[in-house]
Motif scaffolding. Sequence first.
Motif, PDB file in Angstrom:
ATOM      1  N   GLU A  13     -38.413  -7.574 -46.132  1.00 13.10           N
ATOM      2  CA  GLU A  13     -37.020  -7.342 -45.722  1.00 13.10           C
ATOM      3  C   GLU A  13     -36.328  -6.373 -46.667  1.00 13.10           C
ATOM      4  OE1 GLU A  13     -35.784 -11.421 -45.612  1.00 13.10           O
ATOM      5  OE2 GLU A  13     -36.170 -11.579 -43.447  1.00 13.10           O
ATOM      6  N   ARG A  17     -34.620  -2.676 -45.759  1.00 15.19           N
ATOM      7  CA  ARG A  17     -33.250  -2.298 -46.170  1.00 15.19           C
ATOM      8  C   ARG A  17     -33.268  -0.976 -46.941  1.00 15.19           C
ATOM      9  NH1 ARG A  17     -32.926  -7.787 -47.220  1.00 15.19           N
ATOM     10  NH2 ARG A  17     -33.254  -7.471 -49.456  1.00 15.19           N
ATOM     11  N   CYS A  18     -34.230  -0.822 -47.836  1.00 12.16           N
ATOM     12  CA  CYS A  18     -34.338   0.428 -48.601  1.00 12.16           C
ATOM     13  C   CYS A  18     -34.606   1.613 -47.677  1.00 12.16           C
ATOM     14  CB  CYS A  18     -35.445   0.324 -49.643  1.00 12.16           C
ATOM     15  SG  CYS A  18     -35.085  -0.783 -51.014  1.00 12.16           S
ATOM     16  N   ARG A  20     -33.799   1.907 -44.419  1.00  8.29           N
ATOM     17  CA  ARG A  20     -32.605   2.221 -43.617  1.00  8.29           C
ATOM     18  C   ARG A  20     -31.539   2.914 -44.459  1.00  8.29           C
ATOM     19  NH1 ARG A  20     -32.268   3.766 -39.297  1.00  8.29           N
ATOM     20  NH2 ARG A  20     -30.216   2.960 -38.890  1.00  8.29           N
ATOM     21  N   SER A  21     -31.383   2.516 -45.711  1.00  9.69           N
ATOM     22  CA  SER A  21     -30.367   3.135 -46.579  1.00  9.69           C
ATOM     23  C   SER A  21     -30.910   4.350 -47.314  1.00  9.69           C
ATOM     24  CB  SER A  21     -29.834   2.113 -47.586  1.00  9.69           C
ATOM     25  OG  SER A  21     -30.853   1.732 -48.494  1.00  9.69           O
TER      26      SER A  21
END
Length: 116
Positions: A13, A17-18, A20-21
């Motif tokens: 997860e 997140r990394c 997507r950002s």
Amino acid sequence: MNDPNGTPASVVEAAFRCYRSQDREAALPLYAEDFTFTSPQDDHIGKEAFFRRCFPTADRFSEQRLLHVTPADGELVFVHYEYEPATGGRYRNMEAITVRDGLIREVQVFFGGRIA
């Protein structure tokens, strides 16, 4: 071990997140040096090639949503996600991700089709 308190699912997860950002600096320590990535477009590429070719593609998607992050055993995590390319349409993919000693060792991507 990268994160002694992190489960394989939490490492996966965090990696999503990394991605997507587009936080490459936070993502790099999540992946083992001998990491391999396989998809219908890539055959067992290494960490350097993955971060050069695949990681910087998040801007191609207007949305990506994790539907299921399911541990299969102590190392393997299945991820089912839905995404929308910036060009439109909705699709779903699956990934089988191996996490050992807190590091992502292998990702195998299985492309799904367009959904209604």
